[in-house]
Scaffold this motif. Structure first.
Motif, PDB file in Angstrom:
ATOM      1  N   THR A 271       0.827  -1.211   0.000  1.00 23.60           N
ATOM      2  CA  THR A 271       0.000   0.000   0.000  1.00 23.60           C
ATOM      3  C   THR A 271       0.858   1.255   0.000  1.00 23.60           C
ATOM      4  O   THR A 271       0.635   2.190  -0.781  1.00 23.60           O
ATOM      5  N   HIS A 272       1.871   1.284   0.850  1.00 24.66           N
ATOM      6  CA  HIS A 272       2.701   2.482   0.955  1.00 24.66           C
ATOM      7  C   HIS A 272       3.553   2.699  -0.292  1.00 24.66           C
ATOM      8  O   HIS A 272       3.760   3.840  -0.702  1.00 24.66           O
ATOM      9  N   VAL A 273       4.044   1.630  -0.886  1.00 25.79           N
ATOM     10  CA  VAL A 273       4.826   1.775  -2.117  1.00 25.79           C
ATOM     11  C   VAL A 273       3.955   2.325  -3.241  1.00 25.79           C
ATOM     12  O   VAL A 273       4.377   3.209  -4.009  1.00 25.79           O
ATOM     13  N   THR A 274       2.727   1.834  -3.335  1.00 28.77           N
ATOM     14  CA  THR A 274       1.812   2.325  -4.372  1.00 28.77           C
ATOM     15  C   THR A 274       1.498   3.803  -4.179  1.00 28.77           C
ATOM     16  O   THR A 274       1.521   4.600  -5.129  1.00 28.77           O
ATOM     17  N   VAL A 275       1.179   4.176  -2.937  1.00 32.02           N
ATOM     18  CA  VAL A 275       0.873   5.583  -2.645  1.00 32.02           C
ATOM     19  C   VAL A 275       2.090   6.458  -2.899  1.00 32.02           C
ATOM     20  O   VAL A 275       1.976   7.561  -3.456  1.00 32.02           O
ATOM     21  N   ALA A 276       3.264   5.979  -2.502  1.00 28.06           N
ATOM     22  CA  ALA A 276       4.483   6.767  -2.709  1.00 28.06           C
ATOM     23  C   ALA A 276       4.744   6.990  -4.196  1.00 28.06           C
ATOM     24  O   ALA A 276       5.152   8.084  -4.600  1.00 28.06           O
ATOM     25  N   ALA A 277       4.509   5.979  -5.012  1.00 30.67           N
ATOM     26  CA  ALA A 277       4.721   6.129  -6.455  1.00 30.67           C
ATOM     27  C   ALA A 277       3.770   7.167  -7.046  1.00 30.67           C
ATOM     28  O   ALA A 277       4.167   7.996  -7.876  1.00 30.67           O
ATOM     29  N   ALA A 278       2.506   7.119  -6.622  1.00 27.93           N
ATOM     30  CA  ALA A 278       1.534   8.094  -7.119  1.00 27.93           C
ATOM     31  C   ALA A 278       1.888   9.507  -6.681  1.00 27.93           C
ATOM     32  O   ALA A 278       1.836  10.467  -7.475  1.00 27.93           O
ATOM     33  N   LEU A 279       2.271   9.671  -5.410  1.00 30.12           N
ATOM     34  CA  LEU A 279       2.624  11.001  -4.906  1.00 30.12           C
ATOM     35  C   LEU A 279       3.899  11.528  -5.554  1.00 30.12           C
ATOM     36  O   LEU A 279       4.008  12.729  -5.825  1.00 30.12           O
ATOM     37  N   LEU A 280       4.845  10.641  -5.815  1.00 33.88           N
ATOM     38  CA  LEU A 280       6.077  11.082  -6.461  1.00 33.88           C
ATOM     39  C   LEU A 280       5.807  11.592  -7.874  1.00 33.88           C
ATOM     40  O   LEU A 280       6.388  12.596  -8.308  1.00 33.88           O
ATOM     41  N   LEU A 284       6.564  15.452  -9.074  1.00 37.69           N
ATOM     42  CA  LEU A 284       7.468  15.766 -10.182  1.00 37.69           C
ATOM     43  C   LEU A 284       6.757  16.447 -11.345  1.00 37.69           C
ATOM     44  O   LEU A 284       7.320  17.337 -11.996  1.00 37.69           O
ATOM     45  N   PHE A 285       5.518  16.027 -11.626  1.00 37.11           N
ATOM     46  CA  PHE A 285       4.841  16.499 -12.839  1.00 37.11           C
ATOM     47  C   PHE A 285       3.544  17.265 -12.561  1.00 37.11           C
ATOM     48  O   PHE A 285       2.894  17.701 -13.492  1.00 37.11           O
ATOM     49  N   GLY A 286       3.175  17.406 -11.288  1.00 36.03           N
ATOM     50  CA  GLY A 286       1.887  18.025 -10.972  1.00 36.03           C
ATOM     51  C   GLY A 286       1.860  19.532 -11.056  1.00 36.03           C
ATOM     52  O   GLY A 286       0.793  20.139 -11.032  1.00 36.03           O
ATOM     53  N   GLY A 287       3.020  20.165 -11.111  1.00 38.24           N
ATOM     54  CA  GLY A 287       3.055  21.623 -11.199  1.00 38.24           C
ATOM     55  C   GLY A 287       3.039  22.279  -9.830  1.00 38.24           C
ATOM     56  O   GLY A 287       2.867  21.637  -8.783  1.00 38.24           O
ATOM     57  N   HIS A 288       3.206  23.583  -9.837  1.00 36.30           N
ATOM     58  CA  HIS A 288       3.325  24.335  -8.592  1.00 36.30           C
ATOM     59  C   HIS A 288       2.008  24.399  -7.823  1.00 36.30           C
ATOM     60  O   HIS A 288       2.023  24.519  -6.598  1.00 36.30           O
ATOM     61  N   ALA A 289       0.892  24.324  -8.505  1.00 34.99           N
ATOM     62  CA  ALA A 289      -0.406  24.504  -7.846  1.00 34.99           C
ATOM     63  C   ALA A 289      -0.648  23.475  -6.751  1.00 34.99           C
ATOM     64  O   ALA A 289      -1.306  23.776  -5.749  1.00 34.99           O
ATOM     65  N   ILE A 290      -0.145  22.253  -6.924  1.00 38.66           N
ATOM     66  CA  ILE A 290      -0.366  21.216  -5.912  1.00 38.66           C
ATOM     67  C   ILE A 290       0.954  20.780  -5.272  1.00 38.66           C
ATOM     68  O   ILE A 290       1.014  19.723  -4.643  1.00 38.66           O
ATOM     69  N   HIS A 291       1.990  21.596  -5.395  1.00 39.08           N
ATOM     70  CA  HIS A 291       3.293  21.208  -4.854  1.00 39.08           C
ATOM     71  C   HIS A 291       3.247  21.062  -3.340  1.00 39.08           C
ATOM     72  O   HIS A 291       3.778  20.088  -2.772  1.00 39.08           O
ATOM     73  N   SER A 292       2.646  22.034  -2.639  1.00 36.17           N
ATOM     74  CA  SER A 292       2.590  21.957  -1.180  1.00 36.17           C
ATOM     75  C   SER A 292       1.779  20.760  -0.720  1.00 36.17           C
ATOM     76  O   SER A 292       2.111  20.112   0.282  1.00 36.17           O
ATOM     77  N   PHE A 293       0.721  20.428  -1.448  1.00 34.82           N
ATOM     78  CA  PHE A 293      -0.108  19.272  -1.097  1.00 34.82           C
ATOM     79  C   PHE A 293       0.687  17.978  -1.220  1.00 34.82           C
ATOM     80  O   PHE A 293       0.731  17.161  -0.287  1.00 34.82           O
ATOM     81  N   THR A 294       1.344  17.774  -2.363  1.00 37.11           N
ATOM     82  CA  THR A 294       2.047  16.516  -2.592  1.00 37.11           C
ATOM     83  C   THR A 294       3.287  16.397  -1.699  1.00 37.11           C
ATOM     84  O   THR A 294       3.593  15.302  -1.207  1.00 37.11           O
ATOM     85  N   MET A 298       3.767  13.384   0.893  1.00 39.49           N
ATOM     86  CA  MET A 298       4.932  12.505   0.832  1.00 39.49           C
ATOM     87  C   MET A 298       5.570  12.353   2.210  1.00 39.49           C
ATOM     88  O   MET A 298       5.934  11.250   2.636  1.00 39.49           O
ATOM     89  N   PHE A 299       5.697  13.447   2.918  1.00 39.24           N
ATOM     90  CA  PHE A 299       6.304  13.386   4.251  1.00 39.24           C
ATOM     91  C   PHE A 299       5.361  12.737   5.257  1.00 39.24           C
ATOM     92  O   PHE A 299       5.758  11.833   6.001  1.00 39.24           O
ATOM     93  N   GLY A 300       4.098  13.181   5.284  1.00 40.96           N
ATOM     94  CA  GLY A 300       3.172  12.723   6.313  1.00 40.96           C
ATOM     95  C   GLY A 300       2.705  11.298   6.146  1.00 40.96           C
ATOM     96  O   GLY A 300       2.558  10.557   7.126  1.00 40.96           O
ATOM     97  N   VAL A 301       2.454  10.888   4.908  1.00 41.05           N
ATOM     98  CA  VAL A 301       1.907   9.546   4.660  1.00 41.05           C
ATOM     99  C   VAL A 301       3.023   8.518   4.531  1.00 41.05           C
ATOM    100  O   VAL A 301       3.032   7.489   5.214  1.00 41.05           O
ATOM    101  N   VAL A 302       3.984   8.785   3.656  1.00 40.77           N
ATOM    102  CA  VAL A 302       4.990   7.778   3.328  1.00 40.77           C
ATOM    103  C   VAL A 302       6.017   7.633   4.443  1.00 40.77           C
ATOM    104  O   VAL A 302       6.378   6.509   4.835  1.00 40.77           O
ATOM    105  N   LEU A 303       6.505   8.740   5.003  1.00 43.39           N
ATOM    106  CA  LEU A 303       7.550   8.663   6.009  1.00 43.39           C
ATOM    107  C   LEU A 303       6.984   8.546   7.415  1.00 43.39           C
ATOM    108  O   LEU A 303       7.194   7.548   8.100  1.00 43.39           O
ATOM    109  N   VAL A 304       6.244   9.553   7.845  1.00 41.81           N
ATOM    110  CA  VAL A 304       5.778   9.585   9.227  1.00 41.81           C
ATOM    111  C   VAL A 304       4.685   8.555   9.485  1.00 41.81           C
ATOM    112  O   VAL A 304       4.718   7.826  10.479  1.00 41.81           O
ATOM    113  N   GLY A 305       3.686   8.472   8.594  1.00 40.44           N
ATOM    114  CA  GLY A 305       2.557   7.578   8.829  1.00 40.44           C
ATOM    115  C   GLY A 305       2.965   6.120   8.928  1.00 40.44           C
ATOM    116  O   GLY A 305       2.492   5.381   9.800  1.00 40.44           O
TER     117      GLY A 305
END
Length: 348
Positions: A271-280, A284-294, A298-305
């Protein structure tokens, strides 16, 4: 086709080929984790709790000393995203032009490789009409040399309301989670999950304070998503712990927690690998508008969670008295039950 489109098509082709090879038995199924792992996670509980406490205090220290970099949603002001019609823009010239408008603090941020610039203008006295006038002045100064891709105007009253409603939303989410867990599990499980969730929230806010990424409405959405995702991961492990508590009455609590985490380890990693791949990909490609969200996700879900569910939410049950009085002996399982896998270290 753009490089991004080519990359997506290539990834889909690789995934399709791998799925077909597995389906026809040409290559074996991929197993990221063996079926019966016996990792002793509980041996690290005397390290994880002091480390988490130290990191939480540092996160709070950074928050109260550095604060958050509030975006246009919460500070009020004007945000304009432009893109050059003819190659890269001269940022220095653009800054000189906009400074001559007398609008106060103006921030220019270049991103991408197609002459994209984000213009932030501080809140102007005079209410919403003054903020709207900023847009007209900037457009008049830059003229038709750029395309205006996004324009956002937020007045002071709206920004205060958005910040207040966002804070209330997070607080209500925490209490709703507490009530839900209280009814579903015993109070110790509810309290343990709440401590884990608050731990995730504090560290994530500390990360945002250290990196000074924009804290806007998408950041509120990221924090709420982190709470829900971390809760889901914790509940999966808690369900297995409760099942083991009913099945093995004499199994030591440390061994029982190890068995429960190992039983759900494969699911958690996939589950975490899949979510990390989607967030990555979004990062990388989502643009500045959603940069703070992603970045926050990445930090809260993949690392801390992930860390919290295994090394905080589970071992804290020992300190909350769950399974108190259990012996360190295995209970012999009944004839219809599979034997509990042995775990190397015993409760300390």
């Amino acid at each position: 086709m753009t490089p991004t489109t080519i990359l997506i098509i290539a990834a889909l082709a690789v995934v399709t080929v791998l799925c077909l090879l597995v389906l026809f038995g040409i290559i074996p199924h991929l197993r990221l984790v063996p079926d019966e792992t016996k990792f002793d996670f509980m041996r690290f509980r005397r390290i994880s709790f002091p480390v988490s406490a130290l990191l939480s205090m540092l996160a709070l220290l950074f928050y109260f000393t550095h604060g958050l970099n509030f975006g246009i949603d919460f500070k009020g002001g004007t945000l304009i995203e432009v893109q050059s019609k003819a190659g890269p823009l001269d940022i220095a010239q653009m800054r000189t032009t906009l400074d001559g408008l007398g609008l106060g603090e103006i921030q220019l941020q270049e991103f991408g490789d197609k002459g994209e610039v984000l213009i932030r203008v501080s809140q102007q006295p005079g209410g919403d009409a003054a903020q709207q006038a900023v847009v007209d002045k900037v457009k008049g100064a830059l003229g038709d040399t750029v395309d205006y891709r996004r324009v956002e105007v937020v007045g002071p009253r709206v920004s205060n309301e958005l910040l207040g409603y966002g804070t209330i939303g997070i607080v209500f989410a925490i209490f709703a989670i507490l009530i839900y867990l209280w009814f579903r599990f015993e109070w110790q499980f509810a309290l343990g999950a709440m401590i884990a969730n608050v731990h995730d929230l504090v560290l994530t806010i500390g990360f945002m304070s250290v990196t000074q990424i924009d804290f806007d409405l998408t950041s509120i959405a990221a924090l709420l998503t982190i709470l829900g995702y971390s809760l889901n991961d914790t509940v999966v492990i808690y369900d297995r712990i409760r099942e083991m508590l009913r099945r093995y009455k004499k199994l030591s609590m440390a061994d029982l927690l190890n068995i429960s985490i190992n039983a759900t380890l494969s699911r958690s990693i996939i589950t975490h690998v899949t979510v990390a791949a989607a967030l990555l990909s979004l990062l990388l490609f989502g643009g500045h508008a959603i940069h703070s969200f992603t970045a926050t996700m990445m930090f809260g879900v993949v690392l801390v969670g992930t860390y919290t569910s295994v090394f905080i939410a589970s071992p804290i049950l020992i300190y909350l008295g769950v399974g108190a009085g259990r012996t360190a002996h295995f209970e012999a399982p009944g004839p219809a039950e599979p034997a509990a896998p042995a775990v190397g270290a015993r409760s300390r």
